[in-house]
Design a protein around this motif. Structure first.
Motif, PDB file in Angstrom:
ATOM      1  N   ASP A  31       0.837  -1.052  -0.026  1.00  0.00           N
ATOM      2  CA  ASP A  31       0.133  -0.111   0.030  1.00  0.00           C
ATOM      3  C   ASP A  31       0.906   1.215  -0.063  1.00  0.00           C
ATOM      4  N   ILE A  32       1.936   1.361   0.727  1.00  0.00           N
ATOM      5  CA  ILE A  32       2.649   2.364   0.866  1.00  0.00           C
ATOM      6  C   ILE A  32       3.626   2.620  -0.170  1.00  0.00           C
ATOM      7  N   TYR A  33       4.159   1.569  -0.635  1.00  0.00           N
ATOM      8  CA  TYR A  33       4.666   1.481  -1.981  1.00  0.00           C
ATOM      9  C   TYR A  33       3.873   1.996  -3.101  1.00  0.00           C
ATOM     10  N   TRP A  34       2.782   1.752  -3.521  1.00  0.00           N
ATOM     11  CA  TRP A  34       1.735   2.274  -4.320  1.00  0.00           C
ATOM     12  C   TRP A  34       1.803   3.719  -3.919  1.00  0.00           C
ATOM     13  N   ALA A  35       1.444   4.110  -2.900  1.00  0.00           N
ATOM     14  CA  ALA A  35       1.293   5.571  -2.189  1.00  0.00           C
ATOM     15  C   ALA A  35       2.725   6.452  -2.624  1.00  0.00           C
ATOM     16  N   GLU A  36       3.822   5.932  -2.244  1.00  0.00           N
ATOM     17  CA  GLU A  36       5.078   6.826  -2.462  1.00  0.00           C
ATOM     18  C   GLU A  36       5.303   7.013  -3.982  1.00  0.00           C
ATOM     19  N   LYS A  37       4.901   5.849  -4.803  1.00  0.00           N
ATOM     20  CA  LYS A  37       5.138   6.031  -6.341  1.00  0.00           C
ATOM     21  C   LYS A  37       4.221   7.152  -7.036  1.00  0.00           C
ATOM     22  N   HIS A  38       2.932   7.483  -6.357  1.00  0.00           N
ATOM     23  CA  HIS A  38       2.026   8.160  -7.015  1.00  0.00           C
ATOM     24  C   HIS A  38       2.387   9.450  -6.207  1.00  0.00           C
ATOM     25  N   LEU A  39       2.830   9.470  -5.268  1.00  0.00           N
ATOM     26  CA  LEU A  39       3.064  10.903  -4.409  1.00  0.00           C
ATOM     27  C   LEU A  39       4.377  11.499  -5.150  1.00  0.00           C
ATOM     28  N   THR A  40       5.401  10.878  -5.585  1.00  0.00           N
ATOM     29  CA  THR A  40       6.580  11.495  -6.349  1.00  0.00           C
ATOM     30  C   THR A  40       5.864  12.652  -7.387  1.00  0.00           C
ATOM     31  N   LYS A  41       5.192  12.021  -8.230  1.00  0.00           N
ATOM     32  CA  LYS A  41       4.274  12.654  -9.417  1.00  0.00           C
ATOM     33  C   LYS A  41       3.590  13.890  -8.896  1.00  0.00           C
ATOM     34  N   GLU A  90      -5.975   3.699  -1.669  1.00  0.00           N
ATOM     35  CA  GLU A  90      -7.180   4.625  -2.040  1.00  0.00           C
ATOM     36  C   GLU A  90      -7.008   5.730  -1.085  1.00  0.00           C
ATOM     37  N   ALA A  91      -6.566   6.032  -0.016  1.00  0.00           N
ATOM     38  CA  ALA A  91      -6.327   6.959   0.882  1.00  0.00           C
ATOM     39  C   ALA A  91      -5.473   7.868   0.015  1.00  0.00           C
ATOM     40  N   MET A  92      -4.298   7.598  -0.535  1.00  0.00           N
ATOM     41  CA  MET A  92      -3.293   8.554  -0.805  1.00  0.00           C
ATOM     42  C   MET A  92      -4.018   9.133  -2.425  1.00  0.00           C
ATOM     43  N   GLU A  93      -4.533   8.172  -3.066  1.00  0.00           N
ATOM     44  CA  GLU A  93      -5.360   8.515  -4.405  1.00  0.00           C
ATOM     45  C   GLU A  93      -6.393   9.633  -4.071  1.00  0.00           C
TER      46      GLU A  93
END
Ligand code: FE
Ligand code: FE
Ligand code: FE
Length: 182
Positions: A31-41, A90-93
């Motif tokens: 979950d946090i791996y997905w979150a970090e990847k999207h947060l970079t952008k 879902e939260a980071m999205e």
């Protein structure tokens, strides 16, 4: 004398690999791996939209730091013998979406937009602080000491970023925004 059946475990096994808690831990890592990847952008976009140099620089610095955190998460996966994979957060999205809305709803080149960007960025950082706090503690509980150390390093970076954003807001951004008309 009673003989015990030997269990076949890999050398580094902590004996928790088939526990439900371990499964939860790995899911949260994904979950946090997905979150970090999207947060970079998202951080890159926020930096581009920032009005003040101070905020832009802080966001760019943290974007670079976030790339390091992604690599660090890959080390965490490796250290526990798991393949690095992402699972949609879902939260980071939602947090990223809110940040985009704030940028849409505020005027380009205003300090008010910076106030909004700081708010959105801090909400994302707080999600990360909560996530890494939990992950670090779970890693220790499960006996993954290397993973716990790595996760603690990232947790500190997230806390530092959150503090820096507070400093920037309280420094002069919030005051400057007060005089902008809608
Ligand atoms: Fe991060
Ligand atoms: Fe999540
Ligand atoms: Fe962060």
């Amino acid at each position: 004398m009673a003989t015990k059946t030997k269990t076949q475990e890999p050398v580094e096994a902590t004996g928790v690999e088939d526990s439900a808690l371990n499964e939860l831990f790995v899911d949260e890592l994904k979950d946090i791996y997905w979150a970090e990847k999207h947060l970079t952008k998202a951080l890159a976009k926020m930096a581009k939209n920032a009005t003040s140099d101070e905020l832009r620089q802080a966001l760019e610095t943290h974007m670079t730091e976030t790339e390091g955190q992604i690599a660090r998460l890959e080390q965490v996966f490796e250290s526990i013998g798991e393949k690095a994979s992402a699972k949609k957060c879902e939260a980071m999205e939602g947090l990223i979406k809110e940040g985009e809305e704030i940028m849409k709803d505020t005027e380009d080149g205003t300090i008010t937009r910076d106030v909004g960007i700081i708010s959105a960025a801090q909400k994302a950082e707080h999600y990360e602080i909560a996530s890494y706090g939990t992950l670090k503690t779970l890693a220790s509980t499960l006996g993954y000491n290397e993973a716990a150390d790595l996760l603690a390093q990232t947790l500190e970076e997230e806390k530092k970023t959150d503090d820096l954003l507070t400093q920037i807001a309280e420094g002069n951004i919030n005051q400057s925004a007060k005089s902008e008309k809608k």
